[in-house]
Design an enzyme around this catalytic site. Structure first.
Site, PDB file in Angstrom:
ATOM      1  N   SER A 150       3.366  -0.523  -8.856  1.00 11.31           N
ATOM      2  CA  SER A 150       3.467   0.933  -8.961  1.00 11.31           C
ATOM      3  C   SER A 150       4.317   1.451  -7.822  1.00 11.31           C
ATOM      4  CB  SER A 150       2.067   1.564  -8.890  1.00 11.31           C
ATOM      5  OG  SER A 150       2.146   2.980  -8.737  1.00 11.31           O
ATOM      6  N   TYR A 163      -6.012   3.031  -4.704  1.00 17.47           N
ATOM      7  CA  TYR A 163      -5.002   2.538  -5.631  1.00 17.47           C
ATOM      8  C   TYR A 163      -3.763   2.068  -4.865  1.00 17.47           C
ATOM      9  CZ  TYR A 163      -1.598   2.820  -9.510  1.00 17.47           C
ATOM     10  OH  TYR A 163      -0.613   2.556 -10.445  1.00 17.47           O
TER      11      TYR A 163
END
Length: 332
Positions: A150, A163
């Site tokens: 990501s 995250y």
């Protein structure tokens, strides 16, 4: 590796691809893309119900498919999954590490368990699967590993800290793995997506002030100028992975953010600090809600209109069940 390859005995056979988190969202789209390229498939996910629906979807495409319930944060479970996949198909050619979760909210609303959960699923999970698959790939002398990370693994945006920690870890693992496997015939591709319209905001967990956290995150994950169409993203990811490219960054915003973080880390950090001031503050009694629950608390017709594309993606990519179908907003 869009065409069949020779195995270690010199025989040709149809390639086999494994997709973790392959039952919904981006994982389901990656599985569809691989199926459309003629590959036999293994998909895994934690939810048997999600796997059953994905199985119906993929079998309609004529795919030779094996579905395996598996929590990749469990190293023994990941090892067993790989062994079952190889026993079933006799080979493994492509490994797509895609499984993930996301918790959204300020650090004050997060717990140490949130960090453990994120790291186990999105950092240790790809490591577990890759280490289990590598002996088989080494024996063949070729293969492709595609790690879906990501932009959160390149730039630590506020309100997604667990995250980001996990994604930073898997970016490092993926880049180091490529270097270690250089010359072996096994390629490693690090995929760095920005926001994608997969409907995943409905499966995310929102902490602190859930409705307000959901409002900004769901809008960003739905608006076309901010996020990328998930089917286009899946095509680009698989194309890059089977071509053995080192890295693929998706969306102009993600490319810009990654360059800023690398070239101007100080100004980037200050900018993120300003962004943090604009995000919701934790209330005296922080709460936790799923995306579905947070949406119900929000009660905003305008927000429903803004997230129309995300809602459609959720319905198309197995993010909602029949009883959870999201009605169209009035006038939207």
């Amino acid at each position: 590796m869009s065409e069949p390859r020779q195995n270690s005995e010199g025989n040709l056979s149809d390639p086999v691809a494994l997709v973790t988190g392959g039952s919904r969202g981006l994982g389901l789209l990656l599985a569809r893309e691989l199926a459309d390229r003629g590959m036999r498939l293994v998909i895994c996910a934690r939810s048997s119900d999600d796997l059953a629906r994905a199985c119906d979807d993929l079998r309609e495409r004529g795919t030779d498919l094996l579905t395996l319930p598996c929590d990749v944060s469990d190293s023994a479970a990941a090892q067993q999954m790989i062994e079952k996949a190889v026993a079933h198909f006799g080979r493994l050619d492509v490994v797509v590490n895609n499984a993930g979760i996301i918790q959204v909210g300020p650090l004050a609303a997060m717990t140490v368990e949130d960090f453990h959960t994120a790291l186990a699923a999105m950092c240790l999970g790809p490591i577990h699967v890759t280490l289990a698959a590598l002996p088989h790939l080494r024996q063949q002398g070729f293969g492709h590993i595609i790690n879906v990370t990501s932009i959160g693994g390149k730039i630590a945006a506020p309100h997604i800290l667990p995250y980001a920690c996990a994604k930073f870890g898997v970016v490092g693992f993926s880049e180091g793995l490529r270097a270690e496997l250089a010359g072996t015939g096994i390629t490693v591709t690090t995929v760095v997506p920005g926001l994608m319209r997969t409907g995943s905001h409905l499966r995310a967990t929102f902490r602190g002030d859930p409705a307000r956290e959901y409002a900004w995150f769901a809008a960003g994950a739905s608006l076309p100028l901010v996020s990328i169409h998930a089917e286009r993203a899946a095509r680009r990811i698989i194309t890059a992975g089977i071509a053995g490219k080192p890295e693929l960054t998706l969306t102009p915003l993600a490319v810009t953010a990654a360059r800023m973080a690398g070239l101007a880390p100080g100004p980037t950090t200050r900018l993120l600090g300003l962004v943090n001031r604009l995000l919701p503050k934790p209330p005296p009694d922080p709460r936790s809600r799923t995306g579905r629950e947070a949406r119900q608390e929000l009660h905003s017709r305008l927000h429903d209109v803004l997230t129309t594309w995300g809602r459609r993606a959720a319905q198309q990519y197995n993010q909602v069940t029949g009883r959870d179908q999201i009605p169209r907003p009035r006038g939207g």
